[in-house]
Scaffold this active site. Structure first.
Site, PDB file in Angstrom:
ATOM      1  CG  HIS A 207      -2.439   6.489  24.064  1.00  0.00           C
ATOM      2  ND1 HIS A 207      -1.624   5.789  25.075  1.00  0.00           N
ATOM      3  CD2 HIS A 207      -2.264   7.845  23.296  1.00  0.00           C
ATOM      4  CE1 HIS A 207      -1.072   6.914  25.565  1.00  0.00           C
ATOM      5  NE2 HIS A 207      -1.223   7.986  24.088  1.00  0.00           N
TER       6      HIS A 207
ATOM      7  N   GLY B 220      -4.829  13.118  24.880  1.00  0.00           N
ATOM      8  CA  GLY B 220      -5.521  14.134  25.595  1.00  0.00           C
ATOM      9  C   GLY B 220      -6.974  14.067  24.791  1.00  0.00           C
ATOM     10  N   PRO B 221      -7.434  15.070  25.980  1.00  0.00           N
ATOM     11  CG  PRO B 221      -7.984  17.333  27.845  1.00  0.00           C
ATOM     12  CD  PRO B 221      -6.979  15.675  26.911  1.00  0.00           C
ATOM     13  CB  ALA B 222      -8.927  17.681  21.251  1.00  0.00           C
TER      14      ALA B 222
ATOM     15  CG  PHE C  66       3.515  14.185  27.761  1.00  0.00           C
ATOM     16  CD1 PHE C  66       3.291  12.972  26.509  1.00  0.00           C
ATOM     17  CD2 PHE C  66       3.624  15.907  26.790  1.00  0.00           C
ATOM     18  CE1 PHE C  66       2.588  12.015  25.370  1.00  0.00           C
ATOM     19  CE2 PHE C  66       2.783  15.473  25.658  1.00  0.00           C
ATOM     20  CZ  PHE C  66       2.336  14.372  24.710  1.00  0.00           C
TER      21      PHE C  66
ATOM     22  CG  ASN D  97      -0.032  11.029  26.355  1.00  0.00           C
ATOM     23  OD1 ASN D  97       0.924   9.928  26.345  1.00  0.00           O
ATOM     24  ND2 ASN D  97       0.041  11.666  25.405  1.00  0.00           N
TER      25      ASN D  97
ATOM     26  CB  THR E 277      -2.256  29.683  34.153  1.00  0.00           C
ATOM     27  OG1 THR E 277      -0.721  30.053  34.523  1.00  0.00           O
ATOM     28  CG2 THR E 277      -2.711  29.604  35.083  1.00  0.00           C
ATOM     29  NE  ARG E 278      -5.096  31.883  28.046  1.00  0.00           N
ATOM     30  CZ  ARG E 278      -3.957  32.492  27.590  1.00  0.00           C
ATOM     31  NH1 ARG E 278      -4.216  33.115  28.603  1.00  0.00           N
ATOM     32  NH2 ARG E 278      -3.682  32.384  26.495  1.00  0.00           N
ATOM     33  CE  LYS E 279      -0.910  25.361  26.005  1.00  0.00           C
ATOM     34  NZ  LYS E 279      -1.020  25.334  24.845  1.00  0.00           N
TER      35      LYS E 279
ATOM     36  CG  ASP F 153       8.392  10.937  33.232  1.00  0.00           C
ATOM     37  OD1 ASP F 153       8.243  11.368  32.278  1.00  0.00           O
ATOM     38  OD2 ASP F 153       9.641  11.455  34.415  1.00  0.00           O
TER      39      ASP F 153
ATOM     40  CB  CYS G 186       0.993   8.146  21.654  1.00  0.00           C
ATOM     41  SG  CYS G 186       1.619  10.372  22.718  1.00  0.00           S
TER      42      CYS G 186
END
Length: 379
Positions: A292, A295-297, A202, A325, A46-48, A204, A151
Site C-alpha cells: 500500500h 506516501g513516497p517517503a 489523498f 493514496n 506547492t512544495r509538497k 477517492d 490505510c
C-alpha cells in the site's frame, strides 16, 4: 495451480467519482474553493512532493456551492458530510463490485459472504447492507463490516475474507472497499499543517475483490493465492496516526516519524511472514511486492531498508501516481497493476526454480498496525 483449500483472488474491480484532479492544478483550485489567501500556506502546499499526478475526488465546485459551510472554519458540518459520503461510497462500491463480478463471470447471487471496508461513512444499518441491496445479493448473504481501519483496511479485508473463504467450503466472498475525502475536507490552516498533506496526497474511489478456495476449472481464473497472514500492532504508537470524529468532520494527524517507524519494523515483519517458505533477505528481489503506497517517503524507506530493486515497488508507485493514496482501496489498484505487468511478460520457463512467484501484500494503518499476506502469483 492453486493449493487445495487455500483462498484465491478470483477477480478485481475498481470505480471512481467523476471529478478528476490534475496535480499541477490542485493548489490554485484548493485555495480558490476555500477562499484562502494565505501566501505562506499556498507556498507550503506547492512544495509538497507526493509523486501524485492525478486523483479522483467526490468534492466539486458544485458541491461547495451547495454546501459552502464545508469550506468555512469552525462550522458543525458532520451531517452534511455524511449525507454526501454515505451516498457516494455506496455508489462507488456498487460500481466497483459490479465490475469485479463481471470479471469473475458468475452471477452475483452466487456470492455467499460480503466484507465491506470504509473509513468514510457512519450509519445504521451500515454500508454493507446498502451494497448488498444495490447488487441484489441474496438476503442470506453473510456480512461483515470493517470501519475506520484507514490505510490498512484493504489488506485487513483480504485477511478476513481469506478466513471466511477457507472455513466455509464452496463459499465465494466479495470484499468491497470505498472511500471519500469529503468526510475530512477542510480549508487550509496554519494550526493544522497535516491538512496540506491530505490535500496533496489523498484521493477517492472504490475497490472490489472476489475470493474463494478451490476455483472451478474452466469457470474461474485464480489470480493470487493467499497463503498465510499476520497482523502486528506496535506498542506506544497509538498517537502516530490519530483520527478524531468531530462536529466539523474527521480530523487526522500523522506523526513525522511514521516513515521511520515503518522502516525500523518492516524487516522483522516480513521475515515473520516468510518463515513459511523459508525465504531470506537475499531472496527479496526474487519475490513480488504489493505494498500500500501510503506516501513516497514510506516506499523510499522500505526500498532502502529491504534492498529492493526499483522495479519491485513499481506497481505501488504507479498506483500512487495515478490515484493518490485512496486509503483502503489502493491495494486493489496495486494488485491490478501487478496483474497487468505479469500479463505483459512471458510465462516463466519450466527450468526456473520453483517458488519464484511468492510475494508479500502489505499495508500499514492506525495502531500503528501492520497487515501482511504471504501470497503466490498464479497468473
Amino acid at each position: 495451480m492453486a493449493t487445495p483449500g487455500k483462498a484465491t483472488v478470483l477477480a478485481l474491480g475498481k470505480a471512481f467519482p467523476h471529478q478528476l484532479i490534475m496535480q499541477e492544478l490542485l493548489v490554485d483550485a484548493y485555495f480558490k474553493n476555500t477562499k484562502c489567501d494565505d501566501p505562506n500556506l499556498k507556498q507550503k502546499l506547492t512544495r509538497k512532493s507526493t509523486t501524485v499526478k492525478t486523483r479522483y475526488v467526490v468534492m466539486s465546485e458544485d458541491m461547495l456551492n451547495k454546501y459552502p459551510e464545508l469550506a468555512i472554519e469552525g462550522l458543525p458540518t458532520m451531517k452534511q458530510r455524511l449525507d454526501i459520503s454515505n451516498k457516494a461510497v455506496t455508489e462507488m462500491a456498487i460500481e466497483a463490485s459490479q465490475a469485479c463480478i463481471a470479471q469473475w463471470g458468475r452471477p452475483a447471487m452466487d456470492i455467499t459472504h460480503l466484507v465491506y471496508v470504509s473509513s468514510s461513512e457512519a450509519r445504521l444499518p451500515g454500508g454493507d447492507l446498502y451494497l448488498a441491496r444495490g447488487l441484489n445479493l441474496s438476503p442470506e448473504t453473510q456480512r461483515v463490516m470493517l470501519y475506520f481501519n484507514g490505510c490498512s483496511g484493504g489488506v485487513a479485508g483480504l485477511r478476513v475474507a481469506k478466513d471466511i473463504a477457507e472455513n466455509n467450503p464452496g463459499s465465494r466472498v466479495l470484499l468491497a472497499t470505498s472511500e471519500t475525502t469529503v468526510i475530512g475536507y477542510k480549508p487550509p490552516s496554519k494550526d493544522r499543517p497535516y491538512d496540506l498533506v491530505g490535500a496533496a496526497l489523498f484521493g477517492d474511489g472504490a475497490g472490489a475483490v472476489v475470493l474463494g478456495a478451490d476455483p472451478i476449472t474452466n469457470i474461474e481464473s485464480p489470480l493470487f493465492e493467499l497463503h498465510s497472514v499476520i497482523q502486528w500492532f506496535l506498542p506506544d504508537t497509538e498517537k502516530t496516526i490519530d483520527g478524531r470524529v468531530t462536529e466539523e468532520g474527521i480530523s487526522f494527524k500523522l506523526g513525522r516519524d511514521l516513515p521511520e517507524i515503518i522502516e525500523e519494523n518492516v524487516e522483522g515483519f516480513c521475515e515473520r511472514l516468510m518463515e513459511v517458505v523459508g525465504y531470506s533477505r537475499e531472496e527479496y528481489n526474487e519475490m513480488f511486492w504489493a505494498v500500500h503506497p501510503g506516501g513516497p517517503a514510506i516506499l523510499n524507506r522500505m526500498e532502502k531498508r529491504l534492498g529492493l530493486s526499483p522495479e519491485k515497488l513499481g506497481a505501488s508507485r504507479r498506483a500512487l501516481m495515478d490515484y493518490g493514496n485512496a486509503s483502503s482501496n489502493t491495494i486493489v489498484y496495486v494488485l491490478e497493476y501487478m496483474i497487468e505487468e505479469s500479463l505483459k511478460k512471458q510465462r516463466k520457463s519450466e527450468e526456473e526454480e520453483e517458488g519464484k512467484d511468492w510475494g508479500l501484500i502489505l499495508a500499514f494503518g492506525p495502531g500503528i498496525t501492520f497487515e501482511g499476506i504471504l501470497a503466490r502469483n498464479l497468473i
